[in-house]
Design a protein around this motif. Structure first.
Motif, short mmCIF file in Angstrom:
data_model
loop_
_atom_site.label_atom_id
_atom_site.label_comp_id
_atom_site.label_asym_id
_atom_site.label_seq_id
_atom_site.Cartn_x
_atom_site.Cartn_y
_atom_site.Cartn_z
N ALA A 44 -0.90 -1.09 10.39
CA ALA A 44 -1.27 -0.05 10.04
C ALA A 44 -1.47 1.21 11.21
O ALA A 44 -0.78 2.45 10.76
N GLU A 45 -2.20 0.90 11.93
CA GLU A 45 -1.91 1.82 13.11
C GLU A 45 -0.53 2.09 13.81
O GLU A 45 -0.43 3.13 14.23
N LEU A 46 0.13 1.14 13.80
CA LEU A 46 1.35 1.31 14.68
C LEU A 46 2.17 2.33 13.50
O LEU A 46 3.14 3.18 13.91
N ASP A 47 2.27 1.94 12.33
CA ASP A 47 3.08 2.98 11.37
C ASP A 47 2.52 4.17 11.18
O ASP A 47 3.29 5.35 11.22
N GLY A 48 0.95 4.44 11.37
CA GLY A 48 0.56 5.81 11.48
C GLY A 48 0.97 6.54 12.63
O GLY A 48 1.39 7.73 12.68
N PHE A 49 0.95 5.84 13.87
CA PHE A 49 1.56 6.23 15.03
C PHE A 49 2.92 6.68 15.08
O PHE A 49 3.30 7.82 15.63
N GLU A 50 3.87 6.05 14.48
CA GLU A 50 5.51 6.14 14.39
C GLU A 50 5.35 7.34 13.63
O GLU A 50 6.22 8.40 13.79
N ASP A 51 4.93 7.48 12.42
CA ASP A 51 4.65 8.85 11.55
C ASP A 51 4.48 9.93 12.46
O ASP A 51 5.29 11.15 12.35
N GLU A 52 3.31 9.81 13.24
CA GLU A 52 2.92 10.92 13.91
C GLU A 52 3.84 11.51 15.10
O GLU A 52 4.22 12.58 15.40
N LEU A 53 4.48 10.43 15.66
CA LEU A 53 5.65 10.65 16.61
C LEU A 53 6.63 11.46 16.12
O LEU A 53 7.29 12.45 16.55
N ALA A 54 7.09 11.06 14.89
CA ALA A 54 8.39 11.68 14.38
C ALA A 54 7.79 13.03 13.78
O ALA A 54 8.85 14.05 13.97
N THR A 55 6.73 13.24 13.36
CA THR A 55 5.97 14.44 13.20
C THR A 55 6.24 15.40 14.30
O THR A 55 6.67 16.77 14.39
N LEU A 56 5.62 14.86 15.33
CA LEU A 56 5.62 15.78 16.90
C LEU A 56 7.13 16.09 17.39
O LEU A 56 7.37 17.09 17.65
N ASP A 57 7.91 15.26 17.28
CA ASP A 57 9.33 15.12 17.61
C ASP A 57 10.20 16.46 16.60
O ASP A 57 10.79 17.43 17.36
N ALA A 58 9.80 16.57 15.44
CA ALA A 58 10.41 17.56 14.54
C ALA A 58 9.83 18.95 15.18
O ALA A 58 10.33 19.85 15.05
N ALA A 59 8.58 18.69 15.29
CA ALA A 59 7.86 20.37 15.80
C ALA A 59 8.45 20.60 17.07
O ALA A 59 8.42 21.70 17.15
N ARG A 60 8.42 19.65 18.02
CA ARG A 60 8.97 19.98 19.11
C ARG A 60 10.45 20.52 18.98
O ARG A 60 11.02 21.64 19.74
N ALA A 61 11.40 19.89 18.04
CA ALA A 61 12.83 20.53 17.93
C ALA A 61 12.49 21.85 17.42
O ALA A 61 13.53 22.64 17.65
N ALA A 62 11.77 21.95 16.30
CA ALA A 62 11.45 23.41 15.77
C ALA A 62 11.20 24.46 16.70
O ALA A 62 11.64 25.46 16.63
N GLU A 63 10.31 23.93 17.63
CA GLU A 63 9.88 24.91 18.70
C GLU A 63 10.96 25.37 19.52
O GLU A 63 11.02 26.57 19.88
N ALA A 64 11.67 24.33 20.08
CA ALA A 64 12.91 24.80 20.79
C ALA A 64 13.95 25.57 20.12
O ALA A 64 14.32 26.58 20.95
N ALA A 65 14.15 25.44 18.86
CA ALA A 65 14.95 26.19 18.27
C ALA A 65 14.54 27.76 18.10
O ALA A 65 15.21 28.54 18.24
N ALA A 66 13.09 27.70 17.64
CA ALA A 66 12.30 29.08 17.87
C ALA A 66 12.40 29.86 19.12
O ALA A 66 12.66 30.98 19.08
N VAL A 67 12.39 28.88 20.20
CA VAL A 67 12.33 29.66 21.36
C VAL A 67 13.76 30.18 21.74
O VAL A 67 13.86 31.39 22.42
N GLY A 68 14.88 29.20 21.49
CA GLY A 68 16.24 29.77 21.76
C GLY A 68 16.66 31.06 20.81
O GLY A 68 17.32 31.74 21.37
#
Length: 221
Positions: A44-68
């Protein structure tokens, strides 16, 4: 994998390593001193961590797009502002009042020829295989690689092998480098030889300063 390795692993590698351990222990918990509740809890902890990493990756991609997008808009604004400045200065000349009203500075119309450099550079040599990287700085400001005001660059002179030169007459001109560092490459026949360097500043008006202290380094083969 050892316990001490866990803190050193990047997030995705930690997730993969621990999930592999937990998956292989699931169903045979008793033989490893574990319980099914323990492996289920870790999953359960691993599944939650994986979801959080995916959310973080999406946020980073969105930030990079916004900065561009922001940077593109910034370049457009700069281009338009420069066009405005050119048109305004071409229309009002150097009228300080009119320029000041639109947040532009009047230009200094008096130009003074720069004199000869008053300071000297010094060289720090980094060694590579058949290569020297000549890093130069001003002796008056050794903590920065910024050139003195009015300086075009550093003249670099050198002598390969033999005794240390008495003055620049024993050296050959290598380059006028406008930005540190300067990379010097050598032939294999130069391996093991000592290379001596003398530098001096050259101003934008062509005036030349005094010579630096002698720097030297061996050519690594």
């Amino acid at each position: 994998m050892k316990s001490g390795d866990l803190n050193q692993l990047p997030d995705q590698e930690l997730l993969a390593a621990v999930r592999l351990m937990n998956n292989n222990a699931t169903g045979v918990e008793a033989s490893y001193g574990l319980t099914s509740a323990m492996t289920a809890g870790l999953k359960a902890e691993l599944d939650g961590f994986e979801d959080e990493l995916a959310t973080l990756d999406a946020a980073r991609a969105a930030e990079a797009a916004a900065v561009g997008t922001k940077n593109q808009r910034r370049e457009q604004i700069i281009g338009l502002a420069r066009k405005f400045m050119t048109l305004i200065r071409g229309t009002v000349g150097n009228d300080a009042g009119k320029l000041g009203a639109v947040n532009l500075d009047a230009l200094d119309e008096t130009r003074t020829k720069a004199g000869a450099p008053v300071s000297v550079p010094f060289a720090l040599i980094d060694l590579g295989k058949l290569r020297h990287t000549v890093n130069f700085r001003d002796a008056a400001t050794p903590d920065t690689d910024k050139k003195p005001a009015g300086i075009l660059g550093a003249e670099i002179w050198y002598k390969i092998g033999g005794a240390a030169p008495v003055d620049n007459k024993e050296c050959q001109f290598l380059a006028l480098d406008t930005a540190t560092p300067y990379v010097v490459t050598f032939d294999g026949a130069d391996a093991g030889k000592t290379v001596y360097y003398l530098l001096r500043w050259q101003s934008k008006s062509g005036d030349k300063g005094d010579w630096s202290d002698l720097a030297q380094a061996t050519v690594n083969g």
